[in-house]
Design a protein around this motif. Structure first.
Motif, PDB file in Angstrom:
ATOM      1  N   UNK A  17      -7.452  11.018 -25.436  1.00 29.44           N
ATOM      2  CA  UNK A  17      -6.670  11.510 -24.312  1.00 29.44           C
ATOM      3  C   UNK A  17      -7.110  10.824 -23.031  1.00 29.44           C
ATOM      4  N   UNK A  18      -6.142  10.414 -22.210  1.00 25.17           N
ATOM      5  CA  UNK A  18      -6.470   9.878 -20.898  1.00 25.17           C
ATOM      6  C   UNK A  18      -6.710  11.065 -19.964  1.00 25.17           C
ATOM      7  N   UNK A  19      -7.869  11.130 -19.299  1.00 31.79           N
ATOM      8  CA  UNK A  19      -8.204  12.336 -18.527  1.00 31.79           C
ATOM      9  C   UNK A  19      -7.337  12.587 -17.305  1.00 31.79           C
ATOM     10  N   UNK A  20      -6.493  11.619 -16.902  1.00 32.38           N
ATOM     11  CA  UNK A  20      -5.636  11.849 -15.731  1.00 32.38           C
ATOM     12  C   UNK A  20      -4.167  11.991 -16.110  1.00 32.38           C
ATOM     13  N   UNK A  21      -3.862  12.089 -17.382  1.00 33.07           N
ATOM     14  CA  UNK A  21      -2.471  12.288 -17.819  1.00 33.07           C
ATOM     15  C   UNK A  21      -1.914  13.627 -17.320  1.00 33.07           C
ATOM     16  N   UNK A  22      -0.592  13.715 -17.166  1.00 37.35           N
ATOM     17  CA  UNK A  22       0.012  15.000 -16.782  1.00 37.35           C
ATOM     18  C   UNK A  22      -0.079  16.074 -17.862  1.00 37.35           C
ATOM     19  N   UNK A  23      -0.467  15.724 -19.083  1.00 35.50           N
ATOM     20  CA  UNK A  23      -0.657  16.748 -20.114  1.00 35.50           C
ATOM     21  C   UNK A  23      -2.087  17.278 -20.114  1.00 35.50           C
ATOM     22  N   UNK A  24      -2.905  16.803 -19.170  1.00 31.25           N
ATOM     23  CA  UNK A  24      -4.296  17.235 -19.071  1.00 31.25           C
ATOM     24  C   UNK A  24      -4.494  18.061 -17.805  1.00 31.25           C
ATOM     25  N   UNK A  63       0.833  -1.209   0.000  1.00 29.10           N
ATOM     26  CA  UNK A  63       0.000   0.000   0.000  1.00 29.10           C
ATOM     27  C   UNK A  63       0.863   1.253   0.000  1.00 29.10           C
ATOM     28  N   UNK A  64       1.976   1.219   0.731  1.00 28.34           N
ATOM     29  CA  UNK A  64       2.872   2.381   0.780  1.00 28.34           C
ATOM     30  C   UNK A  64       3.421   2.675  -0.607  1.00 28.34           C
ATOM     31  N   UNK A  65       3.843   1.626  -1.297  1.00 27.39           N
ATOM     32  CA  UNK A  65       4.429   1.839  -2.617  1.00 27.39           C
ATOM     33  C   UNK A  65       3.358   2.221  -3.640  1.00 27.39           C
ATOM     34  N   UNK A  66       2.129   1.738  -3.433  1.00 27.36           N
ATOM     35  CA  UNK A  66       1.061   2.158  -4.332  1.00 27.36           C
ATOM     36  C   UNK A  66       0.752   3.637  -4.145  1.00 27.36           C
ATOM     37  N   UNK A  67       0.823   4.125  -2.914  1.00 27.83           N
ATOM     38  CA  UNK A  67       0.640   5.565  -2.693  1.00 27.83           C
ATOM     39  C   UNK A  67       1.752   6.361  -3.376  1.00 27.83           C
ATOM     40  N   UNK A  68       2.969   5.833  -3.341  1.00 26.37           N
ATOM     41  CA  UNK A  68       4.057   6.500  -4.061  1.00 26.37           C
ATOM     42  C   UNK A  68       3.788   6.499  -5.564  1.00 26.37           C
ATOM     43  N   UNK A  69       3.191   5.415  -6.056  1.00 25.01           N
ATOM     44  CA  UNK A  69       2.861   5.343  -7.477  1.00 25.01           C
ATOM     45  C   UNK A  69       1.805   6.364  -7.861  1.00 25.01           C
ATOM     46  N   UNK A  70       0.877   6.613  -6.949  1.00 23.30           N
ATOM     47  CA  UNK A  70      -0.193   7.580  -7.222  1.00 23.30           C
ATOM     48  C   UNK A  70       0.356   8.997  -7.354  1.00 23.30           C
ATOM     49  N   UNK A  71       1.571   9.224  -6.880  1.00 21.53           N
ATOM     50  CA  UNK A  71       2.148  10.576  -6.930  1.00 21.53           C
ATOM     51  C   UNK A  71       2.189  11.125  -8.344  1.00 21.53           C
ATOM     52  N   UNK A  72       2.299  10.245  -9.332  1.00 18.61           N
ATOM     53  CA  UNK A  72       2.359  10.719 -10.713  1.00 18.61           C
ATOM     54  C   UNK A  72       1.100  11.427 -11.156  1.00 18.61           C
ATOM     55  N   UNK A  73      -0.037  11.113 -10.519  1.00 22.06           N
ATOM     56  CA  UNK A  73      -1.279  11.783 -10.882  1.00 22.06           C
ATOM     57  C   UNK A  73      -1.276  13.249 -10.452  1.00 22.06           C
ATOM     58  N   UNK A  74      -0.378  13.592  -9.530  1.00 22.46           N
ATOM     59  CA  UNK A  74      -0.264  14.993  -9.094  1.00 22.46           C
ATOM     60  C   UNK A  74       0.645  15.800 -10.011  1.00 22.46           C
ATOM     61  N   UNK A  75       1.267  15.169 -10.986  1.00 20.68           N
ATOM     62  CA  UNK A  75       2.239  15.869 -11.833  1.00 20.68           C
ATOM     63  C   UNK A  75       1.618  17.038 -12.583  1.00 20.68           C
ATOM     64  N   UNK A 132      -8.289  21.828 -20.465  1.00 22.05           N
ATOM     65  CA  UNK A 132      -8.326  21.078 -21.727  1.00 22.05           C
ATOM     66  C   UNK A 132      -9.050  19.744 -21.594  1.00 22.05           C
ATOM     67  N   UNK A 133      -9.866  19.616 -20.554  1.00 25.37           N
ATOM     68  CA  UNK A 133     -10.717  18.439 -20.416  1.00 25.37           C
ATOM     69  C   UNK A 133     -10.239  17.390 -19.450  1.00 25.37           C
ATOM     70  N   UNK A 134      -9.227  17.683 -18.633  1.00 27.79           N
ATOM     71  CA  UNK A 134      -8.727  16.692 -17.683  1.00 27.79           C
ATOM     72  C   UNK A 134      -9.654  16.486 -16.504  1.00 27.79           C
ATOM     73  N   UNK A 135      -9.618  15.285 -15.969  1.00 23.21           N
ATOM     74  CA  UNK A 135     -10.354  14.931 -14.749  1.00 23.21           C
ATOM     75  C   UNK A 135      -9.353  14.526 -13.665  1.00 23.21           C
ATOM     76  N   UNK A 136      -8.314  15.307 -13.520  1.00 19.81           N
ATOM     77  CA  UNK A 136      -7.202  14.922 -12.657  1.00 19.81           C
ATOM     78  C   UNK A 136      -7.612  14.774 -11.197  1.00 19.81           C
ATOM     79  N   UNK A 137      -8.398  15.691 -10.683  1.00 19.58           N
ATOM     80  CA  UNK A 137      -8.779  15.642  -9.264  1.00 19.58           C
ATOM     81  C   UNK A 137      -9.638  14.414  -8.973  1.00 19.58           C
ATOM     82  N   UNK A 138     -10.564  14.118  -9.852  1.00 23.21           N
ATOM     83  CA  UNK A 138     -11.391  12.921  -9.675  1.00 23.21           C
ATOM     84  C   UNK A 138     -10.508  11.676  -9.714  1.00 23.21           C
ATOM     85  N   UNK A 139      -9.581  11.654 -10.673  1.00 23.88           N
ATOM     86  CA  UNK A 139      -8.674  10.511 -10.789  1.00 23.88           C
ATOM     87  C   UNK A 139      -7.845  10.299  -9.548  1.00 23.88           C
ATOM     88  N   UNK A 140      -7.359  11.379  -8.950  1.00 25.54           N
ATOM     89  CA  UNK A 140      -6.547  11.281  -7.737  1.00 25.54           C
ATOM     90  C   UNK A 140      -7.383  10.758  -6.574  1.00 25.54           C
TER      91      UNK A 140
END
Length: 948
Positions: A406-413, A332-344, A417-425
């Protein structure tokens, strides 16, 4: 003796089955009475569609029958209104029948049933004639709710006979969707006479099966009586029944759940969390190459940031025992570290966004490999991990299908421009909390210690080949469609709706691999998959697409086999080697098209066939290793009841994803009103723009900004260059999908990504009658793409050519390309416009071959000396205007625009006139004068130019 006021006397008793029969009879009456009346009174009108009428079309669709004309519309609405009462009662009785203490599924199913009833009223009383959008919203909502209603009723069925009939009706209903969609495409896209009549028969069949599914409740409700009691004795002497005894007898009967007694919402949440973690995995895997691509794109060469792709080899770190143990103990700890990319996306600096994504992807891959390895002792949990990972890929593909590549949680969104980053996080955090627990490593070795384990290196090659196939071809539903697309007229699949078919095949393949792993892992299956790869590589249109579907099915089916084999070896060996091979394949697939810019590039120039062969051989290596491993395993391994139950939850999720894909395909189906901006003046406004692959200067996806400026410029036709993004390094994107669907334009793109160019595209408000894709001569440098198309402009055939020539460093290539294109243009006597990127100075060198007697073309403004790349040439058309518009930060190249009047002879004079003398419909928008809007303005001349 005084009456018992509390209990009262039974006045009327109705067996529950009559609720069902009333609902069934009036529902069928509603539809078929409208059909009979409509066929009697307005036959020719209701069989007429936008393309054909009687006798080509001779049976009406449901919507034409029930919504377009009086009195059939009234017949339908009256009877469907009568149906609503029994419908609500049916939902209520079903809830009473299935409700049990501490059980929430019956409540959810009842809620879905009520929602379906209300949405049915929506599309019934708001017809497509009244409000097309709201009619579609209600209809789509009804269809989407049908799946959970169907699955919920099956899960709660307590009568075996009823469950059998429900399965039959549900299978017929969902099976009918396939030919329904096929004939709709034949009608809408291919304009086949009679196709809409065939579509109508399947549409009416859906009505039969939908109502028939609910009619089965008559078998369940026979045990009920609906009793009206007179609790005050005002109707003494009326009928008394045995309702009490019947209800008392039925009370508390155990529910015979088709899927077992153990349905648990907690386990559903676990499955959903696994799938979403898989979605995060694939989101990060596809995001990194896009970010890496930005840097050489803007540096115009090797930037150094390309080394970031070594992150795919992160499982090699699991060779460190302490790290491997830490990940297994605390995933779980490492999965939380993996989720960090969604904050990019919160980081504005592109380099920092890249670094955060590198870290996130590394943690993602390490967590994934270690978790699968840790679950090797528990076959059921290993299977669910693999199932969740595969469904995560499908979820990622569905999300890109819904968000038009486009993936709505990508760092280019981001939100703009249509991103759903907060929901994804938020969902990623919840999924990480729910899903990852300490794996069970006891209970016996899942793989007998004395059994053969095959080769870890070969297993790693299999993982790498599997991973590459998924990343390059299956993370976007339109990628393989782009491979086989070869221009107009339409002779094969299109992105929407056929992307849903790719997604369906992926899901079917994954389920097949889980249920029949020995078949999926056989050499016969590998041969069929290889044949599919060959067809995809070598053929266009439907033949190539059938190969694509075969390869997609096989790739997903062999996934459990290859991953199940890989976990028998240390993760640093199998998954680490897989990551290294994956890096090699990514470079290989870039080198085949970028050969002019990379060391050793000419060695693999244009060798996609070598790439595909290498990839399939690597998967074959994995199959070989798995075959050795499985040789010592029992042939028929029983599945535990818990394992079967776990599978059912993932299949529910897969069904939901497939239904969402179908709904998206329906909503995205091209039904635009392709109307030019100024048809009254017969004006065709055309432009050329080098869009730099849809990434702006700040590394944000730029489709929406491009769309806005194209719309504000009122462009009827535009050529896009550097537009092919259907590769791993570009995120498998397609900018034309957003532009075409939002702007109401036909789209042609090509040559495809398997033709080794950087791409060209044509968007048009006018019908594209015919188009041809060209690969121009290029003995030294990069291949030059071109599209030559014939457009129907106000009834006159006009040719348009979109072309990108070779680079400045390759003069011989550009000379040969100039001769090829000039001869091509000269071979047509029709009016023609060239929208191009020529890499030449006005009035010098190759310019004089493009503008010559050979081509017959003229420069839209030969006095414009400040050009190097973009040019608009024309012949046999009346040119009236020309403008240059600044790009802002969207790309590195301006937009050039020309206005032409169709049907008028070409002007002999070169006299320019002031804007005041130009008719309103022939003027360029005032919006871009002065400072313009959002950084777009007329520049160079600071205003448009007009001619008599």
């Amino acid at each position: 003796m005084a009456p018992r006021i509390k209990d009262g006397d039974a006045v009327v008793a109705i067996n529950g089955k009559w609720i069902t029969w009333t609902h069934t009879v009036f529902a069928y009456l509603a539809f078929f009475s409208a059909l009979i009346v409509g066929m009697s009174l307005h036959f020719r009108k209701i069989v007429q569609n936008e393309h054909y009428g009687y006798p080509d079309e001779w049976f009406p669709s449901v919507s034409a029958t029930i919504g377009d004309r009086y009195p059939e519309r009234s017949f339908f609405q009256v009877f469907i209104a009568i149906t609503s009462g029994p419908r609500f009662a049916l939902v209520f009785l079903w809830y009473i029948l299935t409700s049990r203490p501490k059980s929430t599924l019956p409540k959810v199913v009842a809620g879905v049933g009520l929602f379906r009833t209300f949405t049915c009223g929506g599309w019934t009383y708001v017809t497509s004639t009244d409000d097309h959008d709201w009619h579609d919203i209600f209809m789509i909502s009804y269809l989407v709710a049908t799946l959970p209603w169907t699955l919920g009723c099956l899960a709660l069925s307590q009568n075996r006979r009823a469950a059998k009939y429900r399965k039959v009706m549900a299978s017929l209903f969902f099976g009918t969707l396939v030919p329904l969609i096929y004939f709709f495409i034949q009608h809408k896209v291919h304009k086949v006479a009679g196709a809409y009549t065939r579509y109508a028969f399947f549409e009416w069949s859906l009505i039969l099966f939908d109502v028939g599914f609910d009619a089965v409740t008559a078998l369940d409700f026979e045990a009920f009586e609906i009793v009206v009691r007179d609790v005050k004795g005002v109707s003494r002497g009326q009928l008394k029944t045995t309702a009490d005894s019947v209800l008392e007898k039925e009370k508390g009967k155990p529910v015979g759940n088709t899927f077992g007694q153990g349905f648990s919402w907690g386990e559903v949440a676990d499955a959903a969390a696994d799938v979403y973690n898989g979605f995060v995995f694939w989101s990060m895997c596809t995001a990194l190459p896009v970010l890496v691509w930005y840097f050489p794109l803007w540096h115009m060469g090797i930037s150094g940031y390309e080394v970031a792709i070594v992150a795919y080899a992160a499982p090699l770190f699991l060779a460190i025992p302490a790290l491997r143990s830490a990940v297994i103990r605390s995933p779980r700890v490492f999965q939380f570290l993996a989720v960090s990319g969604l904050f990019a996306y919160k980081t504005q600096d592109p380099a920092n966004r890249l670094f955060l994504t590198i870290f996130s992807l590394s943690c993602t891959l390490i967590t994934w490999a270690a978790t699968l390895y840790a679950e090797r002792a528990n076959s059921a949990r290993l299977e669910t991990r693999i199932f969740g990972w595969g469904l995560g890929l499908i979820m990622s593909t569905v999300s890109k299908f819904a968000f038009r590549t486009n993936n709505p949680v990508w760092p280019i969104m981001h939100a703009e421009n249509g991103g759903w980053n907060k929901v994804g996080i938020a969902l990623a955090i919840l999924a990480a909390l729910r899903s990852y627990r300490q794996p069970s490593v006891s209970g016996g070795d899942y793989f007998p210690s004395s059994g053969k384990k095959g080769s870890g290196a070969l297993a790693g090659l299999g993982v790498g080949g599997l991973f590459f196939t998924m990343l390059s071809l299956l993370t976007e539903s339109s990628t393989m469609i782009a491979w086989v697309w070869d221009g107009f007229p339409v002779r094969g699949p299109i992105a929407a709706p056929h992307g849903a078919l790719v997604i369906f095949v992926m899901g079917a393949g994954l389920v097949f691999g889980l249920y029949y792993p020995r078949v999926a892992g056989s050499w016969t299956a590998f041969g069929i998959g290889s044949l599919g790869a060959a067809f995809l590589t070598c053929y266009s249109h439907w033949a190539g697409f059938y190969g694509a579907l075969t390869l997609g099915f096989y790739t997903m089916a062999v996934t459990p086999v290859l991953l199940g084999s890989a976990v028998r070896h240390p993760p640093a060996t199998s998954f680490g080697i897989g990551g290294v091979f994956m890096i090699f394949m990514i470079l290989f697939h870039v080198w085949v098209v970028a050969y002019a810019f990379v060391p050793g590039g000419p060695l693999v120039r244009e060798r996609t066939d070598w790439l595909m062969i290498t990839n399939m051989l690597s998967i074959g290596a994995g199959v070989f290793s798995a075959a050795v491993s499985n040789s010592s395993a029992p042939k028929h391994k029983p599945i535990s009841p818990n394992g079967r139950k776990q599978r059912s939850y993932y299949i529910y999720i897969l069904a939901v994803l497939q239904l969402i894909a179908v709904a998206v395909a329906y909503l995205r189906f091209p039904t635009n009103n392709y109307t030019p901006y100024h048809p009254e003046d017969k004006v065709a406004t055309m432009g050329i723009w080098t869009v730099h692959f849809g990434l702006d200067n700040d590394m944000w996806a730029s489709e929406r900004r491009m769309r806005d400026v194209i719309q504000e410029l009122e462009l009827d036709v535009i050529g896009l260059l550097e537009s092919d993004n259907q590769r791993i390094i570009m995120g498998n994107r397609d900018v034309t999908q957003t532009l075409a669907e939002d702007l109401g334009m036909y789209a042609d793109y090509g040559p495809g990504p398997n033709k080794h160019t950087w791409g060209s595209a044509l968007l048009s408000k006018f019908p594209i009658v015919n188009s041809t894709h060209h690969l121009l001569p290029s003995p030294v440098g990069e291949l030059a793409p071109a599209i030559s198309a014939t457009l129907d402009m106000y009834g006159e055939m006009v040719d348009v050519v979109v072309f990108h020539s070779g680079q400045e460093e390759d003069p011989e290539d550009r000379r040969l390309q100039t001769e090829y294109l000039s001869n091509l243009m000269g071979s047509s006597s029709r009016p023609m416009v060239l929208l191009s990127y020529l890499v030449t100075k006005p009035l010098e060198g190759n310019y004089n071959t493009y503008v010559s007697d050979i081509s017959g073309m003229k420069d839209i403004d030969h006095t414009d000396w400040d050009r190097w790349c973009e040019y608009i040439l024309y012949k046999n058309l009346k040119r009236t205007g020309y403008a240059r518009i600044s790009r802002d930060s969207i790309t590195d190249t301006e937009i050039q625009v020309g206005k032409f009047v169709v049907g008028q002879p070409e002007s002999e004079e070169e006299m320019m006139i002031p804007e005041e003398m130009v008719p309103e419909g022939l003027r360029f928008p005032q919006l871009f004068r002065g400072q313009g809007v959002r950084g777009h303005r007329y520049h160079v001349f600071d205003e448009p130019r007009y001619w008599q």
